[in-house]
Scaffold this motif. Structure first.
Motif, mmCIF file in Angstrom:
data_model
loop_
_atom_site.group_PDB
_atom_site.id
_atom_site.type_symbol
_atom_site.label_atom_id
_atom_site.label_comp_id
_atom_site.label_asym_id
_atom_site.label_seq_id
_atom_site.Cartn_x
_atom_site.Cartn_y
_atom_site.Cartn_z
ATOM 1 N N UNK A 105 0.834 -1.164 0.000
ATOM 2 C CA UNK A 105 0.000 0.000 0.000
ATOM 3 C C UNK A 105 0.892 1.246 0.000
ATOM 4 N N UNK A 106 0.630 2.151 -0.902
ATOM 5 C CA UNK A 106 1.383 3.400 -0.961
ATOM 6 C C UNK A 106 0.744 4.418 -0.009
ATOM 7 N N UNK A 107 1.583 5.045 0.806
ATOM 8 C CA UNK A 107 1.076 5.979 1.809
ATOM 9 C C UNK A 107 1.800 7.321 1.740
ATOM 10 N N UNK A 108 1.187 8.304 2.363
ATOM 11 C CA UNK A 108 1.786 9.611 2.620
ATOM 12 C C UNK A 108 1.850 9.739 4.134
ATOM 13 N N UNK A 109 2.959 10.226 4.651
ATOM 14 C CA UNK A 109 3.117 10.406 6.091
ATOM 15 C C UNK A 109 2.816 11.866 6.430
ATOM 16 N N UNK A 110 1.929 12.069 7.396
ATOM 17 C CA UNK A 110 1.506 13.411 7.796
ATOM 18 C C UNK A 110 1.649 13.565 9.303
ATOM 19 N N UNK A 111 1.696 14.816 9.746
ATOM 20 C CA UNK A 111 1.730 15.070 11.176
ATOM 21 C C UNK A 111 0.495 15.856 11.586
ATOM 22 N N UNK A 112 -0.073 15.421 12.690
ATOM 23 C CA UNK A 112 -1.225 16.095 13.290
ATOM 24 C C UNK A 112 -0.666 17.141 14.247
ATOM 25 N N UNK A 113 -1.089 18.386 14.066
ATOM 26 C CA UNK A 113 -0.572 19.478 14.880
ATOM 27 C C UNK A 113 -1.608 19.932 15.897
ATOM 28 N N UNK A 114 -1.126 20.426 17.028
ATOM 29 C CA UNK A 114 -2.000 21.073 18.003
ATOM 30 C C UNK A 114 -1.424 22.454 18.255
ATOM 31 N N UNK A 115 -2.278 23.399 18.584
ATOM 32 C CA UNK A 115 -1.843 24.773 18.828
ATOM 33 C C UNK A 115 -1.637 24.982 20.318
ATOM 34 N N UNK A 116 -0.556 25.643 20.656
ATOM 35 C CA UNK A 116 -0.248 25.983 22.039
ATOM 36 C C UNK A 116 0.208 27.439 22.077
ATOM 37 N N UNK A 117 0.037 28.077 23.189
ATOM 38 C CA UNK A 117 0.525 29.436 23.337
ATOM 39 C C UNK A 117 2.051 29.413 23.431
ATOM 40 N N UNK A 118 2.703 30.438 22.913
ATOM 41 C CA UNK A 118 4.157 30.441 22.850
ATOM 42 C C UNK A 118 4.834 30.796 24.163
ATOM 43 N N UNK A 119 4.106 31.388 25.104
ATOM 44 C CA UNK A 119 4.718 31.656 26.402
ATOM 45 C C UNK A 119 3.726 31.348 27.521
ATOM 46 N N UNK A 120 4.197 31.333 28.737
ATOM 47 C CA UNK A 120 3.404 30.893 29.877
ATOM 48 C C UNK A 120 2.280 31.806 30.291
ATOM 49 N N UNK A 121 2.297 33.099 29.917
ATOM 50 C CA UNK A 121 1.246 34.002 30.380
ATOM 51 C C UNK A 121 0.059 34.090 29.430
#
Length: 83
Positions: free
Chosen positions: A1-17
């Motif tokens: 089976x031919x596949x494409x590899x992908x990444x699932x992303x999640x969003x996070x804030x860039x700093x703690x505040x």
């Protein structure tokens, strides 16, 4: 089976505040069949996932790059192993 590899992303804030812009973090690495290619092998919608630059070079090559092995989706891995 031919596949494409992908990444699932999640969003996070860039700093703690909470005042920074959201940044993407990798949640998991999935496999998507080339045809039809709208869902991962574990059944998740693939349209918002990002294609990895590292793709399998052949049927016997590992589908997940070594640097992302700990992010491999177990459902996709099972589907590839049993498929």
């Amino acid at each position: 089976m031919e596949i494409i590899v992908v990444q699932e992303l999640r969003k996070e804030m860039s700093d703690g505040d909470g005042s920074g812009d959201p940044i993407a973090r990798i949640e998991a690495v999935h496999a998507v069949p080339v045809d039809p290619g709208d869902r991962t092998l574990c059944g998740r919608p693939a349209e918002d996932m990002e294609r990895l630059s590292d793709q399998p070079s052949g049927p016997d090559a590992p589908w997940v790059p070594p640097s992302k092995q700990d992010l491999r989706c177990p459902g996709c891995a099972d589907a590839l192993r049993n498929g």
